[in-house]
Design an enzyme around this catalytic site. Structure first.
Site, PDB file in Angstrom:
ATOM      1  N   HIS A 396       0.819  -1.214   0.000  1.00 16.01           N
ATOM      2  CA  HIS A 396       0.000   0.000   0.000  1.00 16.01           C
ATOM      3  C   HIS A 396       0.856   1.268   0.000  1.00 16.01           C
ATOM      4  O   HIS A 396       0.353   2.353  -0.276  1.00 16.01           O
ATOM      5  CB  HIS A 396      -0.978   0.003   1.174  1.00 16.01           C
ATOM      6  CG  HIS A 396      -0.373   0.318   2.516  1.00 16.01           C
ATOM      7  ND1 HIS A 396      -0.104  -0.653   3.450  1.00 16.01           N
ATOM      8  CD2 HIS A 396      -0.008   1.487   3.085  1.00 16.01           C
ATOM      9  CE1 HIS A 396       0.390  -0.096   4.537  1.00 16.01           C
ATOM     10  NE2 HIS A 396       0.466   1.207   4.343  1.00 16.01           N
ATOM     11  N   ASP A 497      -0.128  -7.827   2.064  1.00 18.26           N
ATOM     12  CA  ASP A 497       0.240  -6.450   1.715  1.00 18.26           C
ATOM     13  C   ASP A 497       1.761  -6.298   1.803  1.00 18.26           C
ATOM     14  O   ASP A 497       2.300  -5.729   2.764  1.00 18.26           O
ATOM     15  CB  ASP A 497      -0.476  -5.508   2.681  1.00 18.26           C
ATOM     16  CG  ASP A 497      -0.227  -4.039   2.389  1.00 18.26           C
ATOM     17  OD1 ASP A 497       0.430  -3.738   1.381  1.00 18.26           O
ATOM     18  OD2 ASP A 497      -0.688  -3.199   3.178  1.00 18.26           O
ATOM     19  N   SER A 589       4.192   1.790   8.798  1.00 17.07           N
ATOM     20  CA  SER A 589       3.949   0.644   7.917  1.00 17.07           C
ATOM     21  C   SER A 589       5.244   0.225   7.231  1.00 17.07           C
ATOM     22  O   SER A 589       5.967   1.050   6.685  1.00 17.07           O
ATOM     23  CB  SER A 589       2.915   1.006   6.851  1.00 17.07           C
ATOM     24  OG  SER A 589       1.661   1.263   7.423  1.00 17.07           O
TER      25      SER A 589
END
Length: 712
Positions: A396, A497, A589
């Site tokens: 992402h 992801d 992240s």
């Protein structure tokens, strides 16, 4: 951990509650103070303080000698935050930019401290009530070294005024309609880094213990803070309460190493001014007001170090002030200069060779493996997998439109639609790109949403010719910072992801992460390492937060199988999601969850978010290393066929990352086909209906129209 009760008992000898009170007929002086008493025109405020008995320090800082000399004070001292007494200063002493050594209060205002008796501290007599003692304000002092570090952290005046940061606890009421109330950079810095020195009268202490000073703090170090949250509401309940935590990051100024600490600790209103100790019962410094992200519930607890306080007077003070004046202009344009630097990298930005004998702890080595990734005007974290410069991050980061989760996407062509929480945070520029992409992808979508929306994990990643724009990676190694360009190696098409980058400029001294493939047990202590909240405009290394593994989600194994059958992990069950209690913030992240040995057990992927899009830091989701086995095998072998297994559709795995029970996956798809209505997970509905105040039946148009501003 067994030493902490002893540290707490020792710390009580140096902790007090401080209150200021005075006439306030219109209630102006209680503004920005979340907890106060206002009765019959009198306002009372409270905070915590550090008690310094006469003779407890082997070497007293020059600032204290100077102040005591001016006032002829020979007794005990208390250090607290200046924001407690500033509302009651006489008008001529308010908002002064210089040090003030003879401040005066308005008529009828006074300051007191509440001190526990020795018998009560030693648990010998709990019936002994703490006593109030009158104080005199001796000085208000700007801790310049901490001011410089804070100014470096927030980047400059332009960043402060761009609705990024504020000061104080989120409980405090703010006058949002008065734009003149917006603080300048200097006002914000002063409100955090200014201290008050008080002289205590009538206090007799029988046994004065020595107070040792902590000389060096490292990220991940254990600490203890003592304060009196909500103190004036009921001192009986809150006097000298204890919080444990860790050092999240260290900020330095030109003159003092670690002059300001970011700490991962539970901070509550009223604890500002309290002492902070290390695991050896040595004083680290004073807890001050937190830095708060505007329009968010995110607070960063800050500690002014004792080392910074000790130079708040004399020659070193002047040197710090000169440095601050020089930095003031520099940081006004820091954000643009940093972006320019990594937009046009120089050859010298390649990693230099570092002395391999430089000693670091296992956690320190893990922190050296975490990098900052800048792409498309936003940033995230990454983890170094090998010494050839392969970086693991989240997909992402490169393709945010795949994961933003706005509505149920009609995927067709055997792609899987799944429900998920709106779990990722984006920069303002990235938000615009996402909106445009959503309008294109969702133009034919009908139906209503849950507050958490829907994510399509089956959209193919774009081909090798896809232009992701310029990708730059910032590395920290042995105290040195570097930038390097990077190229995209792989973006997963499947439900996990994950993505891989390759550094263009590599050094043999890169510190690769050590993975742990065994499933972690629930309750295992962990550290989360990433670049949350502070991006390229800050010089900070990766930050550390601490917690435990709170839950592990498993699926029936085997999970990864090649056509040859050579790759299998744990046939009985496979961990596919970890939850931790450690704080995770936007920008983290792609960072790592590591155990006490510094071994990576998972990849930071997402947070849960409220319906108003505010992040829930302590509810986060990570991909276990066991589920990332093909990634680590590819890191060693560089065989792209290994990664094909990650691109395969997997309904069970998709449902896990959608926060749906597996049985609801098909129901959600059928409901969309038959009723044009997405069902939403029970988890999202619970948060929406019980806590969020967000109508789960409103559609995409409503969400886009009323989308809150970016938190980054």
């Amino acid at each position: 951990m067994e030493v902490l009760p002893n540290v707490a008992a020792y710390s009580r000898n140096f902790a007090v509650m401080v209150r200021s009170l005075g006439p306030d007929p219109k209630g102006f002086k209680m503004r920005n103070h979340p907890f106060h008493l206002h009765q019959t025109g009198i306002t009372t405020l409270s905070a915590s303080g550090i008690l310094l008995p006469a003779g407890c320090l082997s070497t007293r800082p020059p600032i204290f000698d100077h102040v005591c000399g001016i006032h002829g004070h020979h007794g005990h001292l208390v250090v607290t935050t200046a924001s407690l007494v500033e509302p009651f200063l006489s008008p001529e002493y308010r908002n002064k930019a210089t040090q003030e050594f003879s401040p005066k209060l308005i008529s009828s205002a006074h300051v007191d401290v509440l001190v526990e008796g020795e018998e009560r501290r030693n648990n010998k007599d709990h019936n002994t009530n703490p006593l109030w003692h009158s104080c005199k304000i001796l000085a208000l002092v700007d801790v310049t070294a901490s001011s410089i570090a804070l100014q470096s952290l927030v980047g400059g005046e332009n960043i402060l005024q761009s609705s990024s940061w504020d000061v104080g606890f989120s409980f405090a009421s703010q006058d949002d309609n008065n734009e003149t109330m917006l603080p300048t950079l200097s006002q914000m810095v002063k409100s955090i880094s200014r201290i008050a020195i008080l002289g205590v009268s009538g206090l007799e202490l029988k046994n004065i213990l020595p107070l040792n000073i902590s000389q060096d703090q490292q990220r991940g170090d254990l600490l203890l803070a003592m304060g009196s949250p909500f103190g004036i509401m009921s001192p009986l309940h809150f006097l000298n309460s204890v919080s444990f935590g860790t050092v999240a990051n260290c900020c330095s100024s030109c003159s003092v190493q670690n002059s300001l600490l970011l700490v991962d600790i539970r901070g509550l209103p009223g604890m500002e001014g309290g002492p902070v100790f290390d695991r050896h019962a040595c004083l680290i410094g004073m807890l001050t007001c937190p830095l708060r992200q505007k329009n968010s519930n995110t607070e960063i607890q800050l500690v002014i170090t004792w080392n910074a306080i000790t130079i708040a007077w004399g020659k070193q003070l002047q040197e710090s002030q000169d440095s601050q004046q020089e930095l003031t202009g520099r940081y006004l344009d820091k954000e643009s200069s940093v972006l320019h630097d990594f937009a046009y990298p120089k050859a010298s930005r390649c990693l230099p060779e570092i002395d391999s004998l430089y000693h670091v702890t296992s956690l320190g080595r893990a922190m050296s493996s975490i990098v900052l990734i800048s792409v498309g005007g936003s940033w995230a974290s990454g983890t170094i997998l090998n010494r050839q410069g392969l970086i693991l991050t989240n997909a992402h980061v490169l393709e945010p439109w795949r994961f933003v989760g706005k509505s149920l996407v009609n995927l067709m062509k055997k792609r899987t639609a799944i429900l998920a929480e709106d779990k990722f945070c984006f920069s303002e520029r990235e938000e615009e790109t996402i909106e445009q992409e959503n309008r294109r992808l969702l133009s034919s979508v009908s139906g209503t949403l849950s507050s958490y929306g829907v994510v399509a994990h089956g959209i193919p990643s774009l081909g090798p010719c896809q232009n992701y724009g310029k990708i730059s990676v910032r590395l920290h190694h042995m105290g040195v910072q570097f930038w390097s360009d990077a190229t995209v190696v792989y973006v997963s098409k499947g439900p996990l992801d994950v993505a891989l980058l390759q550094l263009d400029c590599v050094s043999s001294q890169l510190c690769a992460i050590n993975p742990e493939f065994n499933c972690p047990s629930i309750g295992l202590p962990v550290h989360v390492i990433g670049h949350g909240l502070f991006g390229p405009q800050s010089d900070l290394c990766s930050s550390v937060s601490t917690g435990v593994v709170s839950h592990v989600v498993r699926l029936p194994g085997p999970f990864h199988i090649e056509e040859s059958g050579n790759m299998e992990i744990e046939k009985a069950s496979v961990p596919v999601m970890l939850q931790t209690t450690a704080a995770v913030h936007p920008g983290a992240s792609g960072g790592a969850v590591v155990n006490s040995d510094g071994h990576m057990i998972g990849l930071i992927t997402s947070n849960a978010k409220h319906g108003d899009r505010s992040t829930i830091p302590h509810l986060n989701f990570c991909i276990p290393c066991a589920a990332l086995l093909p990634i680590f095998r590819f890191s060693d072998e560089r065989n792209f066929s290994i990664l094909k297994v990650l691109d395969e559709p997997n309904d069970l795995l998709s449902s896990v990352w959608a926060l749906l029970p597996p049985s609801e996956l098909q129901n959600a798809s059928d409901s969309h086909k038959n009723n044009h209505e997405s069902k939403g997970s029970r988890f999202s509905k619970f948060l929406a209906e019980k806590h969020l105040g967000v109508d789960a039946e409103k559609g995409l148009t409503y969400l886009i129209k009323d989308k809150p501003p970016s938190k980054m």
